[in-house]
Write an enzyme that holds these catalytic residues in place. Structure first.
Site, PDB file in Angstrom:
ATOM      1  CB  THR A  87     -16.118  48.594  66.316  1.00  0.00           C
ATOM      2  OG1 THR A  87     -14.854  49.254  66.089  1.00  0.00           O
ATOM      3  CG2 THR A  87     -17.207  49.629  66.312  1.00  0.00           C
ATOM      4  CD  GLU A 152      -9.317  60.475  66.031  1.00  0.00           C
ATOM      5  OE1 GLU A 152     -10.205  61.331  66.009  1.00  0.00           O
ATOM      6  OE2 GLU A 152      -8.118  60.754  65.816  1.00  0.00           O
ATOM      7  CG  LEU A 154      -6.713  58.681  68.393  1.00  0.00           C
ATOM      8  CD1 LEU A 154      -6.167  57.541  69.202  1.00  0.00           C
ATOM      9  CD2 LEU A 154      -7.458  59.645  69.300  1.00  0.00           C
ATOM     10  CB  ALA A 256      12.003  43.787  60.307  1.00  0.00           C
ATOM     11  N   GLY A 261       0.270  44.526  66.466  1.00  0.00           N
ATOM     12  CA  GLY A 261      -0.793  44.157  67.415  1.00  0.00           C
ATOM     13  C   GLY A 261      -1.649  45.379  67.661  1.00  0.00           C
ATOM     14  CB  CYS A 264      -6.412  49.938  65.206  1.00  0.00           C
ATOM     15  SG  CYS A 264      -7.252  51.087  66.308  1.00  0.00           S
ATOM     16  CE  LYS A 267     -11.212  47.488  66.475  1.00  0.00           C
ATOM     17  NZ  LYS A 267     -11.678  48.339  65.385  1.00  0.00           N
TER      18      LYS A 267
HETATM   19  P1  NAD Z   1     -12.409  51.137  74.014  1.00  0.00           P
HETATM   20  O1  NAD Z   1     -12.898  49.729  73.998  1.00  0.00           O
HETATM   21  O2  NAD Z   1     -11.140  51.479  74.719  1.00  0.00           O
HETATM   22  O3  NAD Z   1     -13.552  52.081  74.617  1.00  0.00           O
HETATM   23  C1  NAD Z   1     -14.902  51.994  74.286  1.00  0.00           C
HETATM   24  C2  NAD Z   1     -15.710  52.546  75.472  1.00  0.00           C
HETATM   25  O4  NAD Z   1     -17.082  52.636  75.092  1.00  0.00           O
HETATM   26  C3  NAD Z   1     -15.678  51.660  76.712  1.00  0.00           C
HETATM   27  O5  NAD Z   1     -15.255  52.438  77.827  1.00  0.00           O
HETATM   28  C4  NAD Z   1     -17.144  51.197  76.877  1.00  0.00           C
HETATM   29  O6  NAD Z   1     -17.511  51.038  78.231  1.00  0.00           O
HETATM   30  C5  NAD Z   1     -17.880  52.339  76.215  1.00  0.00           C
HETATM   31  N1  NAD Z   1     -19.249  52.005  75.749  1.00  0.00           N
HETATM   32  C6  NAD Z   1     -19.631  50.992  74.953  1.00  0.00           C
HETATM   33  N2  NAD Z   1     -20.969  51.044  74.732  1.00  0.00           N
HETATM   34  C7  NAD Z   1     -21.434  52.127  75.402  1.00  0.00           C
HETATM   35  C8  NAD Z   1     -22.712  52.723  75.566  1.00  0.00           C
HETATM   36  N3  NAD Z   1     -23.800  52.227  74.966  1.00  0.00           N
HETATM   37  N4  NAD Z   1     -22.818  53.809  76.356  1.00  0.00           N
HETATM   38  C9  NAD Z   1     -21.741  54.346  76.949  1.00  0.00           C
HETATM   39  N5  NAD Z   1     -20.488  53.825  76.829  1.00  0.00           N
HETATM   40  C10 NAD Z   1     -20.330  52.747  76.067  1.00  0.00           C
HETATM   41  O7  NAD Z   1     -12.315  51.566  72.489  1.00  0.00           O
HETATM   42  P2  NAD Z   1     -11.256  52.555  71.757  1.00  0.00           P
HETATM   43  O8  NAD Z   1      -9.918  51.926  71.694  1.00  0.00           O
HETATM   44  O9  NAD Z   1     -11.412  53.920  72.309  1.00  0.00           O
HETATM   45  O10 NAD Z   1     -11.870  52.510  70.280  1.00  0.00           O
HETATM   46  C11 NAD Z   1     -13.127  53.059  69.976  1.00  0.00           C
HETATM   47  C12 NAD Z   1     -13.321  53.006  68.478  1.00  0.00           C
HETATM   48  O11 NAD Z   1     -12.362  53.837  67.825  1.00  0.00           O
HETATM   49  C13 NAD Z   1     -13.162  51.618  67.858  1.00  0.00           C
HETATM   50  O12 NAD Z   1     -14.033  51.505  66.772  1.00  0.00           O
HETATM   51  C14 NAD Z   1     -11.735  51.626  67.358  1.00  0.00           C
HETATM   52  O13 NAD Z   1     -11.535  50.739  66.289  1.00  0.00           O
HETATM   53  C15 NAD Z   1     -11.591  53.058  66.904  1.00  0.00           C
HETATM   54  N6  NAD Z   1     -10.218  53.568  66.924  1.00  0.00           N
HETATM   55  C16 NAD Z   1      -9.383  53.230  67.938  1.00  0.00           C
HETATM   56  C17 NAD Z   1      -8.092  53.757  67.966  1.00  0.00           C
HETATM   57  C18 NAD Z   1      -7.134  53.363  69.067  1.00  0.00           C
HETATM   58  O14 NAD Z   1      -5.935  53.616  68.905  1.00  0.00           O
HETATM   59  N7  NAD Z   1      -7.576  52.798  70.173  1.00  0.00           N
HETATM   60  C19 NAD Z   1      -7.671  54.626  66.955  1.00  0.00           C
HETATM   61  C20 NAD Z   1      -8.561  54.983  65.952  1.00  0.00           C
HETATM   62  C21 NAD Z   1      -9.841  54.438  65.945  1.00  0.00           C
END
Ligand code: NAD
Length: 437
Positions: A87, A152, A154, A256, A261, A264, A267
């Site tokens: 997202t 989530e 993590l 500090a 960055g 998460c 954005k």
């Molecule tokens: P990411 O961009 O690393 O991975 C998303 C994956 O989804 C990609 O591999 C993409 O190819 C796949 N995808 C997208 N549309 C698809 C579809 N229609 N069918 C199949 N696959 C599809 O994202 P992320 O870092 O894992 O984050 C995912 C969500 O979790 C976000 O909303 C983020 O804000 C949230 N989040 C992330 C973290 C973090 O530390 N990265 C922690 C908590 C929450």
């Protein structure tokens, strides 16, 4: 045992999918990027995350975890579907929900009976209802389904541990049936008495943004205090430590540094400001947090220019650490990007090292010379900048650095060292908020 499809195999989907399999569920992880799925099937993890390969390997071996690009089949064969797609930031800080919408459309088209849809991505308040509507519009038969919000928490770098032993699990659901299914999916966590908060989808969605915005605010707050320390000759490390002794404040997230960055906080803070705006109110504290963070990243650039004598044009600068934090190769919104792009724009040349993020960094900043270790980076540079607090940067041979560098000047954007460690070896040392010890 539930049969679970997890859509999206990024940091959250892959860690979550492997974790849910470890909890005893049968999980199929789905991604639209065929190369990612191919690598996973060959036993490769597509990104760096400590401990993840062991959990993936164990669950694949024991037959509970598999990978596919075939979303239709996964939706048909599973009773629970997790959405863990990206997202990213959209226009004007709003959340780009296109991946979530796409996943919801596909779920609607291919479901052939009751499904529980679990929304795990970080999404604005109201998205669970939006998913419900998209599924209804795309369903071919008349199937019963429910949408649950299960944000989530993590952290990259300790994602496996965070998923397996979370501080809390939040379940936003409308029905007892959906709550009951979620309880059985997370059964091992119930047994270990993890705090599980059951609430409405809207509250669950907001909890995630409120938590991230609060943590980001702690960081911007201490960065603002650090800047004040530089004006009044105080030491932010001691200020932060002493503040943290107060149990109401706590010691965490009071370091500090170069500004937050990652995928998460940047954005999610901007999204919360937009969510408040569209709800007809203000999120003034969070808006200030965003602005302080933007300025903090620029401040690191200004510090480096000052350390180079006021002008970096034609000068060679060394940068240690590129990822947005240690133990990850994630470069999204890394402070190093603002620094390095600023230096390059001003005519400097940059050489850098990071233990795991150089491949990702190269695709964003191809003009940097990527070298093999910190000492290679030190060779011939006018200023050496510490940008990420990797443990291996904490014990460098300072005398050796001095011999290699053109000038003995360091900018420690993460306060990895005590100023005297460098000052005693004849360096000029620029930290963050290190007025007087
Ligand atoms: P990411 O961009 O690393 O991975 C998303 C994956 O989804 C990609 O591999 C993409 O190819 C796949 N995808 C997208 N549309 C698809 C579809 N229609 N069918 C199949 N696959 C599809 O994202 P992320 O870092 O894992 O984050 C995912 C969500 O979790 C976000 O909303 C983020 O804000 C949230 N989040 C992330 C973290 C973090 O530390 N990265 C922690 C908590 C929450």
């Amino acid at each position: 045992m539930h049969k679970i499809a997890v859509i999206g195999t990024g940091y959250v989907g892959l860690v979550g999918g492997a974790g849910l399999a470890d909890f005893g569920n049968a999980v199929v992880c789905v991604d639209q990027v065929a190369e990612k799925i191919e690598r996973l099937r060959n036993g490769e993890i597509p990104f760096y995350e400590p401990g993840l390969s062991e959990v993936v390997e164990r669950n694949v071996r024991e037959g509970r975890l598999s990978f596919t690009t075939d979303l239709a089949a996964a939706v048909r064969e599973c009773d629970v579907v997790f959405i863990a797609v990206g997202t990213p930031e959209g226009e004007g800080g709003a959340v780009d929900l296109s991946q979530v919408d796409g996943a919801a459309r596909d779920i609607g088209r291919h479901m052939n009976g009751y499904r529980l849809i679990v929304q795990k991505s970080t999404v604005p308040v109201g998205t669970a209802r939006r998913i419900r509507k998209i599924i209804e519009e795309n369903m071919t038969g008349d199937h019963d389904f429910e949408v649950v919000s299960n944000p989530e928490f993590l952290r990259e770098g300790s994602a496996v541990e965070d998923f397996m032993r979370p501080d809390r699990v939040v379940v936003g659901a409308d029905s007892e049936r959906a709550k009951e299914t979620m309880r059985s999916i997370y059964r091992p966590l119930y047994l270990t008495r993890t705090s599980i908060v059951e609430t409405t989808p809207e509250t669950a969605e907001l909890v995630k943004y409120a938590s991230n915005a609060f943590l980001a605010t702690k960081i911007s707050f201490i960065n603002e205090i650090a800047n004040l320390c530089e004006y009044v000759g105080a030491d932010v490390q001691t200020v932060a430590y002493t503040m943290g002794l107060d149990k109401r404040i706590g010691p965490k997230f009071l370091h500090a540094g170069a500004g937050y960055g990652g995928s998460c906080f940047p954005k999610d803070t901007k999204a919360l400001v937009r969510i408040a705006e569209s709800a007809g109110t203000d999120a003034k504290v969070v808006a200030a947090t965003v602005e302080v963070n933007r300025l903090q990243k620029e401040r690191m650039l200004a510090k480096t220019i000052e350390a180079a004598g006021g002008d970096v044009s034609g000068k060679r600068i060394g940068v240690l650490g590129l990822s947005f934090k240690p133990n990850t190769d994630d470069m999204r919104y890394a402070a190093s990007i603002v620094l390095i792009e600023g230096l390059l724009e001003r005519g400097a040349s940059v050489q850098a090292f990071d233990p795991v993020a150089m491949e990702n960094a190269r695709s964003i900043m191809p003009a940097v010379d990527y070298l093999g270790d910190p000492y290679e980076v030190a060779r011939g540079v006018e200023v050496l900048v510490f940008m990420t607090e990797w443990n291996e940067f904490r014990r460098l041979d300072i005398d050796r650095l001095k011999e290699l560098m053109a000038r003995a000047v360091v900018v420690d954007c993460r306060n990895i060292y005590r100023p005297e460690d460098f000052l005693e070896c004849g360096f000029e040392y620029f930290g963050v908020g290190r007025g007087r010890p």
